[in-house]
Design a protein around this motif. Structure first.
Motif, PDB file in Angstrom:
ATOM      1  N   LYS A 166      35.143  40.369  46.124  1.00  0.00           N
ATOM      2  CA  LYS A 166      35.665  39.104  46.642  1.00  0.00           C
ATOM      3  C   LYS A 166      35.569  37.985  45.611  1.00  0.00           C
ATOM      4  N   MET A 167      34.419  37.889  44.911  1.00  0.00           N
ATOM      5  CA  MET A 167      34.276  36.841  43.915  1.00  0.00           C
ATOM      6  C   MET A 167      35.221  37.069  42.739  1.00  0.00           C
ATOM      7  N   GLY A 168      35.414  38.325  42.365  1.00  0.00           N
ATOM      8  CA  GLY A 168      36.347  38.617  41.281  1.00  0.00           C
ATOM      9  C   GLY A 168      37.768  38.210  41.648  1.00  0.00           C
ATOM     10  N   ILE A 169      38.165  38.503  42.886  1.00  0.00           N
ATOM     11  CA  ILE A 169      39.501  38.107  43.345  1.00  0.00           C
ATOM     12  C   ILE A 169      39.616  36.586  43.381  1.00  0.00           C
ATOM     13  N   ALA A 170      38.532  35.912  43.808  1.00  0.00           N
ATOM     14  CA  ALA A 170      38.540  34.447  43.840  1.00  0.00           C
ATOM     15  C   ALA A 170      38.672  33.861  42.437  1.00  0.00           C
TER      16      ALA A 170
ATOM     17  N   MET B 105      44.193  24.543  43.302  1.00  0.00           N
ATOM     18  CA  MET B 105      44.416  23.825  44.554  1.00  0.00           C
ATOM     19  C   MET B 105      44.524  24.793  45.729  1.00  0.00           C
ATOM     20  N   ALA B 106      45.220  25.911  45.533  1.00  0.00           N
ATOM     21  CA  ALA B 106      45.375  26.892  46.604  1.00  0.00           C
ATOM     22  C   ALA B 106      44.024  27.506  46.967  1.00  0.00           C
ATOM     23  N   VAL B 107      43.200  27.742  45.971  1.00  0.00           N
ATOM     24  CA  VAL B 107      41.872  28.306  46.227  1.00  0.00           C
ATOM     25  C   VAL B 107      41.019  27.333  47.026  1.00  0.00           C
ATOM     26  N   GLN B 108      41.079  26.061  46.671  1.00  0.00           N
ATOM     27  CA  GLN B 108      40.331  25.057  47.428  1.00  0.00           C
ATOM     28  C   GLN B 108      40.827  24.972  48.864  1.00  0.00           C
ATOM     29  N   ALA B 109      42.137  25.104  49.051  1.00  0.00           N
ATOM     30  CA  ALA B 109      42.703  25.049  50.397  1.00  0.00           C
ATOM     31  C   ALA B 109      42.221  26.216  51.247  1.00  0.00           C
ATOM     32  N   CYS B 110      41.863  27.324  50.603  1.00  0.00           N
ATOM     33  CA  CYS B 110      41.352  28.498  51.330  1.00  0.00           C
ATOM     34  C   CYS B 110      39.854  28.388  51.614  1.00  0.00           C
ATOM     35  N   GLY B 111      39.233  27.299  51.203  1.00  0.00           N
ATOM     36  CA  GLY B 111      37.826  27.081  51.489  1.00  0.00           C
ATOM     37  C   GLY B 111      36.871  27.672  50.473  1.00  0.00           C
TER      38      GLY B 111
ATOM     39  N   ARG C 227      31.861  26.793  42.306  1.00  0.00           N
ATOM     40  CA  ARG C 227      31.113  28.049  42.307  1.00  0.00           C
ATOM     41  C   ARG C 227      31.803  29.077  41.411  1.00  0.00           C
ATOM     42  N   VAL C 228      33.130  29.081  41.435  1.00  0.00           N
ATOM     43  CA  VAL C 228      33.884  29.993  40.575  1.00  0.00           C
ATOM     44  C   VAL C 228      33.645  29.648  39.105  1.00  0.00           C
ATOM     45  N   PHE C 229      33.659  28.348  38.788  1.00  0.00           N
ATOM     46  CA  PHE C 229      33.384  27.927  37.412  1.00  0.00           C
ATOM     47  C   PHE C 229      31.997  28.399  36.969  1.00  0.00           C
ATOM     48  N   SER C 230      31.023  28.230  37.851  1.00  0.00           N
ATOM     49  CA  SER C 230      29.654  28.624  37.539  1.00  0.00           C
ATOM     50  C   SER C 230      29.564  30.128  37.278  1.00  0.00           C
ATOM     51  N   ARG C 231      30.192  30.926  38.148  1.00  0.00           N
ATOM     52  CA  ARG C 231      30.169  32.377  37.952  1.00  0.00           C
ATOM     53  C   ARG C 231      30.849  32.771  36.643  1.00  0.00           C
ATOM     54  N   SER C 232      31.906  32.062  36.294  1.00  0.00           N
ATOM     55  CA  SER C 232      32.616  32.375  35.056  1.00  0.00           C
ATOM     56  C   SER C 232      31.710  32.190  33.844  1.00  0.00           C
ATOM     57  N   TRP C 233      30.975  31.089  33.806  1.00  0.00           N
ATOM     58  CA  TRP C 233      30.060  30.846  32.686  1.00  0.00           C
ATOM     59  C   TRP C 233      28.930  31.859  32.673  1.00  0.00           C
ATOM     60  N   MET C 234      28.449  32.231  33.854  1.00  0.00           N
ATOM     61  CA  MET C 234      27.361  33.209  33.911  1.00  0.00           C
ATOM     62  C   MET C 234      27.829  34.574  33.387  1.00  0.00           C
ATOM     63  N   PHE C 235      29.009  34.999  33.818  1.00  0.00           N
ATOM     64  CA  PHE C 235      29.548  36.265  33.336  1.00  0.00           C
ATOM     65  C   PHE C 235      29.813  36.208  31.836  1.00  0.00           C
ATOM     66  N   ALA C 236      30.345  35.083  31.373  1.00  0.00           N
ATOM     67  CA  ALA C 236      30.653  34.941  29.950  1.00  0.00           C
ATOM     68  C   ALA C 236      29.391  35.049  29.102  1.00  0.00           C
TER      69      ALA C 236
END
Length: 301
Positions: free
Chosen positions: A169-173, A182-188, A193-202
């Motif tokens: 789910k997080m990967g798809i997000a 904007m579409a992701v924010q509209a989906c709640g 959090r996505v930005f944070s996960r991206s830096w952690m994975f990087a």
């Protein structure tokens, strides 16, 4: 006899180039992760590789932890580093000009380099032998096992990340955020959090790449240049393409290995190996600015 030696030499250059290129590709994947999710160019990539390698040295050599404990600690450190960078350095700058964000990552790079110099003032160190010592005979070439292990581990990490982005789910997000925040924010889904996960994975993939490249050549400040060479992989493959990183990495590694092996004796300059990736950057920017697999963006002015 001479032809046999030449074939052996060529095979060694090819295997070495592919192995090092796969590490470049892995590190470049960390850049692409951040770029796809937040459009931030991470200029601290080399310094993240450097500090992760020294933390590996601290756990394995200085603290004398076994590998099964040391490596998870390095991963935890990398996750924490990525979270701290995003939470305290970049999140307050959301909606600021892109140049501001790039400048901040440059500041982070110098800060991490300063931390490394302060904690580990020695300029060179070696990791313990991580892979079997027995050499492999591939055709006429004699190859150290570490190169084969490096290629295998890099491919495994690529497969795991591909499965994560396709099914988790997080990967798809994260993929969705790269397409339309904007579409992701509209989906709640919290974009932060996505930005944070991206830096952690990087930071984790940069750490893995740092451990692998350090197991081959040791820990030096040249690891910062490794991050820059990974940037050449990003340019060649495309800023937003995972496949591009996987393809471009071995290309850069092969160009570097073959150039070092065949051009150095001709021009009597050992530094040619280090500038080949940047020559490739210049050529790609002139001929194909979006890279081999990068998305071509057409903007109205």
């Amino acid at each position: 006899e001479r032809a046999y030696c030449q074939m052996s030499e060529l095979l060694q250059y090819l295997i070495t180039g592919v192995a090092v290129g796969m590490v470049y590709a892995l590190i470049a994947l960390g850049f692409t992760l951040i770029w796809k999710s937040s459009s931030v160019a991470n200029l601290a990539l080399g310094q993240i590789v450097l500090i992760s390698s020294w933390v590996t040295y601290a756990t394995l050599v200085q603290a004398r932890f076994p590998l099964w404990l040391a490596f998870p600690l390095v991963v935890v450190f990398s996750l924490a580093l990525g979270w701290i960078i995003e939470r305290f350095a970049l999140r307050p700058l959301i909606a600021q000009p892109i140049l501001t964000l790039i400048t901040v990552t440059l500041g982070i790079a110098y800060f991490l380099e300063g931390v490394v110099t302060f904690i580990w003032p020695r300029s060179v160190a070696a990791l313990p032998r991580l892979f079997p010592r027995e050499v492999l005979h591939i055709g006429s070439a004699v190859i150290s096992q570490e190169y084969i292990w490096v290629v295998g581990i890099c491919l495994l990490v690529f497969v795991l990340l591909t499965l994560f982005f396709r099914y988790h789910k997080m990967g798809i997000a994260m993929r969705a955020t790269a397409d339309d925040q904007m579409a992701v924010q509209a989906c709640g889904i919290p974009v932060t959090r996505v930005f944070s996960r991206s830096w952690m994975f990087a930071c984790v993939v940069a750490a893995v790449g740092g451990v692998l490249i350090s197991s081959i050549g040791g820990i030096t400040y040249g690891l910062v240049e490794t991050g820059l060479k990974a940037f050449s992989v990003v340019i060649l493959g495309g800023l937003d393409s995972f496949v591009g990183a996987l393809v471009a990495g071995p290309i850069i590694g092969l160009a570097e290995s073959l150039g070092s092996g065949y051009l150095t004796p001709l021009i009597q300059w050992g530094g040619i190996k280090d500038i080949i990736p940047f020559i490739i950057i210049i050529i790609v920017m002139i001929i194909k600015p979006y890279g081999l697999f990068g998305e071509v963006r057409i903007e109205r002015i």
